[in-house]
Design an enzyme around this catalytic site. Sequence first.
Site, PDB file in Angstrom:
ATOM      1  N   CYS A  72      -0.379   4.117   2.174  1.00  0.00           N
ATOM      2  CA  CYS A  72      -0.145   3.919   3.613  1.00  0.00           C
ATOM      3  C   CYS A  72       1.324   4.136   3.970  1.00  0.00           C
ATOM      4  CB  CYS A  72      -0.505   2.501   4.040  1.00  0.00           C
ATOM      5  SG  CYS A  72      -2.014   1.865   3.332  1.00  0.00           S
ATOM      6  N   ASP A  73       2.217   3.631   3.158  1.00  0.00           N
ATOM      7  CA  ASP A  73       3.619   3.523   3.579  1.00  0.00           C
ATOM      8  C   ASP A  73       4.614   4.361   2.781  1.00  0.00           C
ATOM      9  OD1 ASP A  73       2.843   1.735   5.565  1.00  0.00           O
ATOM     10  OD2 ASP A  73       2.910   0.036   4.191  1.00  0.00           O
ATOM     11  N   CYS A 106       0.842  -1.211   0.000  1.00  0.00           N
ATOM     12  CA  CYS A 106       0.000   0.000   0.000  1.00  0.00           C
ATOM     13  C   CYS A 106       0.870   1.252   0.000  1.00  0.00           C
ATOM     14  CB  CYS A 106      -0.926   0.001   1.210  1.00  0.00           C
ATOM     15  SG  CYS A 106      -1.981   1.458   1.283  1.00  0.00           S
TER      16      CYS A 106
END
Length: 318
Positions: free
Chosen positions: A141-142, A138
């Site tokens: 997200c990261d 992701c």
Amino acid sequence: MSQENEHVQCLIIGSGPAGYTAAIYAARADLKPIMYTGMQAGGQLTQTTDVENFPGYPQGIMGPEMMEDFRKQAERFGTDIRFGYISSVDFSSTPHKIVVDEIKTITADTVIIATGATAKWLGLPSEQQYNGFGVSACAVCDGFFFKGQDVAIVGAGDTAAEEATYLAKLCKTVHLLVRRDEFRASKTMVARVLATPNIVVHYNTETQEILGNGKNVTAVKVINNQSNEVSEIAVEGFFVAIGHKPNTDIFKGQLDMDETGYLNTKPGSTLTNIEGVFACGDVQDMYYRQAVTAAGSGCMAALDAERYLAAKEHPVEA
Ligand code: NDP
């Protein structure tokens, strides 16, 4: 084989942000929800490290810890949380029938499906070893953790194209690893990728191994499937964007879904094609796939379930 029976007003299947949020709302509305967690209690976030984009955690939080908070909040209002998986369902009549762990049948007035989706992985041992330590499925997200660094992303669909473009805004260089000599992504997305100067597209390129120092990712070993040339690309982050699989196998033939298995919901709601069955979170969302959007739709599912039950109890005269 033992066959106990139990009836509930609201059964929640799945324990990610969508399931727990549905549980909080359903419990507070006195629907006395029972939740079955599935085999991976807490869902996909239990496999991540820091979560920094969920509102309300100004310092960020570890994924497993956040899901523990969700669980405690759902329990505080009386959700009956049980570890177990749903082996089959029968939505052909009301109340709906749900079989747990292949032995126990529960009947439910409403069912909230929050079974999520599972990211597809390449299947390399090194990918597992460094998951959460440089390997991620992701980018939204990261990606932030790789600000100013070099990263690689594998995939050639719209997700890979979109995530590569997203990463390019944060990272120094984004190596996009495409296994064929062309993209699957739409023309517009490909044009965007090709117009981004710090995205380097490697066609006909397959990942052989993710290399690291035991703690973090340091490089990716790739092979050109035309020339068989093997090379290493130095990267700190490795993103996999080869698609997701919604966890809907047990609903096949009973609920409407698209050709890739995502459940269809009535736009602007969590209603499925079956009365009293609601779907929320990633299982019905291939686009956003964020914890906060899943939580939002979990809230919607509980409200939809509550209103459905209220309308059944007090039907409005025509
Ligand atoms: P897709 O299934 O569309 O694409 C998966 C990609 O991963 C393919 O290019 C495939 O390669 C590649 N791939 C699969 N397995 C491997 C492997 N083992 N090694 C290397 N590459 C591999 O998934 P997406 O997640 O990209 O998209 C899912 C759906 O969501 C699509 O319908 C897409 O259009 C939609 N979407 C739309 C967006 C938008 O409109 N903004 C954004 C994101 C997704 P190959 O092509 O060679 O098969």
